[in-house]
Design a protein around this motif. Structure first.
Motif, short mmCIF file in Angstrom:
data_model
loop_
_atom_site.label_atom_id
_atom_site.label_comp_id
_atom_site.label_asym_id
_atom_site.label_seq_id
_atom_site.Cartn_x
_atom_site.Cartn_y
_atom_site.Cartn_z
N LEU A 82 62.27 56.14 -29.46
CA LEU A 82 62.66 55.41 -30.67
C LEU A 82 64.01 55.92 -31.12
CD1 LEU A 82 62.19 53.54 -33.14
CD2 LEU A 82 61.06 55.49 -34.25
N GLN A 83 64.94 54.99 -31.34
CA GLN A 83 66.25 55.30 -31.91
C GLN A 83 66.46 54.40 -33.11
OE1 GLN A 83 68.99 54.54 -28.73
NE2 GLN A 83 68.20 56.16 -27.43
N ALA A 84 66.86 54.99 -34.23
CA ALA A 84 67.12 54.22 -35.44
C ALA A 84 68.29 54.85 -36.18
CB ALA A 84 65.89 54.18 -36.35
N ASP A 85 69.20 54.03 -36.67
CA ASP A 85 70.33 54.58 -37.42
C ASP A 85 70.76 53.65 -38.53
OD1 ASP A 85 72.69 52.90 -36.33
OD2 ASP A 85 71.76 53.66 -34.51
N LEU A 86 71.38 54.24 -39.53
CA LEU A 86 71.90 53.54 -40.70
C LEU A 86 73.35 53.96 -40.88
CD1 LEU A 86 70.96 51.71 -43.16
CD2 LEU A 86 70.76 53.87 -44.42
N SER A 87 74.23 52.98 -41.14
CA SER A 87 75.66 53.26 -41.26
C SER A 87 76.19 52.60 -42.53
CB SER A 87 76.40 52.72 -40.04
OG SER A 87 77.80 52.89 -40.17
N VAL A 88 76.95 53.37 -43.32
CA VAL A 88 77.58 52.87 -44.55
C VAL A 88 79.08 53.09 -44.42
CG1 VAL A 88 77.72 53.05 -47.06
CG2 VAL A 88 75.52 53.45 -45.89
N SER A 89 79.84 52.01 -44.38
CA SER A 89 81.28 52.10 -44.18
C SER A 89 81.99 52.70 -45.38
CB SER A 89 81.86 50.71 -43.90
OG SER A 89 81.31 50.17 -42.71
N ILE A 90 82.92 53.62 -45.09
CA ILE A 90 83.81 54.17 -46.11
C ILE A 90 85.15 53.45 -46.06
CG2 ILE A 90 84.91 56.27 -46.97
CD1 ILE A 90 82.77 57.86 -45.50
N THR A 91 85.68 53.34 -44.84
CA THR A 91 86.89 52.57 -44.58
C THR A 91 86.61 51.69 -43.37
OG1 THR A 91 87.88 54.17 -43.04
CG2 THR A 91 88.28 54.52 -45.40
N ARG A 92 87.63 51.02 -42.86
CA ARG A 92 87.45 50.17 -41.69
C ARG A 92 87.04 50.98 -40.46
NH1 ARG A 92 90.72 48.05 -37.55
NH2 ARG A 92 90.14 45.93 -36.91
N GLN A 93 87.45 52.25 -40.40
CA GLN A 93 87.16 53.08 -39.24
C GLN A 93 86.12 54.16 -39.47
OE1 GLN A 93 91.41 54.07 -38.17
NE2 GLN A 93 90.69 53.48 -36.14
N LEU A 94 85.95 54.60 -40.71
CA LEU A 94 85.04 55.70 -41.01
C LEU A 94 83.77 55.19 -41.70
CD1 LEU A 94 87.51 58.41 -42.36
CD2 LEU A 94 86.37 58.37 -40.14
N ALA A 95 82.63 55.82 -41.35
CA ALA A 95 81.36 55.44 -41.96
C ALA A 95 80.44 56.65 -42.04
CB ALA A 95 80.69 54.33 -41.16
N LEU A 96 79.67 56.72 -43.12
CA LEU A 96 78.59 57.70 -43.23
C LEU A 96 77.42 57.22 -42.39
CD1 LEU A 96 78.63 58.35 -47.08
CD2 LEU A 96 79.57 59.84 -45.30
N THR A 97 76.77 58.12 -41.67
CA THR A 97 75.70 57.72 -40.77
C THR A 97 74.49 58.64 -40.89
OG1 THR A 97 76.69 59.04 -39.00
CG2 THR A 97 77.24 56.69 -39.06
N ALA A 98 73.33 58.08 -40.63
CA ALA A 98 72.09 58.84 -40.53
C ALA A 98 71.31 58.27 -39.35
CB ALA A 98 71.28 58.73 -41.82
N ALA A 99 70.85 59.14 -38.47
CA ALA A 99 70.16 58.68 -37.26
C ALA A 99 68.90 59.50 -37.04
CB ALA A 99 71.07 58.80 -36.04
N ALA A 100 67.87 58.83 -36.50
CA ALA A 100 66.61 59.48 -36.14
C ALA A 100 66.28 59.14 -34.70
CB ALA A 100 65.49 59.02 -37.07
N GLU A 101 65.78 60.12 -33.97
CA GLU A 101 65.37 59.92 -32.58
C GLU A 101 64.00 60.56 -32.37
OE1 GLU A 101 68.03 61.31 -29.63
OE2 GLU A 101 69.61 59.86 -30.09
N LEU A 102 63.12 59.85 -31.67
CA LEU A 102 61.84 60.39 -31.26
C LEU A 102 61.67 60.13 -29.77
CD1 LEU A 102 61.38 59.57 -34.42
CD2 LEU A 102 58.98 59.90 -33.87
N ARG A 103 61.25 61.14 -29.03
CA ARG A 103 60.95 61.02 -27.61
C ARG A 103 59.54 61.55 -27.37
NH1 ARG A 103 65.33 60.43 -23.94
NH2 ARG A 103 67.36 60.32 -25.00
N TYR A 104 58.72 60.76 -26.68
CA TYR A 104 57.33 61.14 -26.41
C TYR A 104 57.08 61.10 -24.91
CZ TYR A 104 52.25 60.89 -26.08
OH TYR A 104 50.95 61.12 -25.74
N ASN A 105 56.41 62.12 -24.41
CA ASN A 105 56.00 62.19 -23.01
C ASN A 105 54.56 62.71 -22.99
OD1 ASN A 105 55.61 62.62 -20.29
ND2 ASN A 105 57.54 63.69 -19.96
N SER A 106 53.63 61.92 -22.46
CA SER A 106 52.22 62.30 -22.50
C SER A 106 51.89 63.49 -21.60
CB SER A 106 51.34 61.10 -22.12
OG SER A 106 51.57 60.72 -20.77
#
Length: 256
Positions: A209-233
């Motif tokens: 699972l990959q999920a991320d949220l991005s909030v632009s500050i300028t045209r090139q810069l953005a604040l980001t938050a990301a979560a990753e989950l990896r499962y192997n039985s």
């Protein structure tokens, strides 16, 4: 606050101004232009705790009316009290070709290393078909299914599928969903969830699972938050089945 930690704390505030720690998803347009995101970050703490963290990532993507290609590379290294607590690398390539407005075919390949999890590397490849469930200016959502093969190679021989092994390969299904959302003029969200049930008698399973949220500050810069989950039985002896990661930072668009 300890006197030893204050210079480091002020240093951390400055490091937050560096290109980001989180792997923000590139938002492509069907115009044939290449787009890139580069990120680099670090954090340090000393005193009662000694913690160091380094993260690098690079994303490259191009979309036309008929196809999309994307490349992603990432490296993460953490130490805690002078002991390595994270050391992994990722390299992925994804390709997609549209058959019509709704249907497409895809192919992807990846290389992944996690030294803490005794994984020297995992090579994986898959191909299949997908369906675009919704497509609007602000949202798109697709589902996909295919066949693939992955092989794990271990740094130290370990017991997997009831045998001592140095490597373990399996054919597997690829079942997933992915979506992009324009929440506001400056806020975007992305998620990708994929299941990999093995086509063997052991019936082992992987999921990512990959999920991320991005909030632009300028045209090139953005604040980001990301979560990753990896499962192997069945990851091997004395290895956790689930890996979780949450990273915040700033992303920097090189080309747009």
């Amino acid at each position: 606050m300890s006197m030893n930690t204050r210079p480091i704390t002020f240093g951390l505030a400055a490091l937050l101004l560096l290109p980001g720690l989180a792997q923000a998803q590139i938002k492509t347009q069907p115009d044939g232009h290449w787009r890139q995101i580069l990120g680099a970050g670090a954090s340090f703490a000393s005193g009662n705790s000694n913690i160091n963290s380094f993260n690098l990532h690079y994303d490259l993507a191009r979309q036309t009316r008929h196809h999309t290609v994307a490349l992603r590379a990432q490296a993460l290294y953490n130490t805690s009290n002078h002991k390595t607590s994270a050391h992994n690398n990722t390299l992925e390539f994804n390709g997609k070709r549209n058959l019509d407005e709704r249907h497409y075919i895809f192919a992807n390949t990846s290389w992944y290393r996690d030294r803490i999890a005794n994984l020297s590397h995992r090579l994986a490849a898959a191909f299949g078909r997908g369906y675009q469930v919704t497509t609007t200016p602000n949202d798109d959502w697709s589902v996909f299914a295919g066949l693939g093969y992955s092989e794990d190679r271990y740094t130290v021989p370990t017991i997997v599928a009831d045998q001592l092994r140095t490597r373990y390969g399996r054919a597997e299904l690829t079942l997933g969903t992915e979506s992009h959302h324009q929440l506001t003029d400056t806020t975007t969200a992305h998620q990708r969830l994929v299941f990999y049930p093995a086509l063997n008698r052991n019936r082992d399973r992987r999921a990512e699972l990959q999920a991320d949220l991005s909030v632009s500050i300028t045209r090139q810069l953005a604040l980001t938050a990301a979560a990753e989950l990896r499962y192997n039985s069945d990851p091997g002896t004395n290895i956790y089945k689930m890996d979780r990661r949450f990273i915040t930072g700033v992303s920097w668009k090189l080309l747009d």
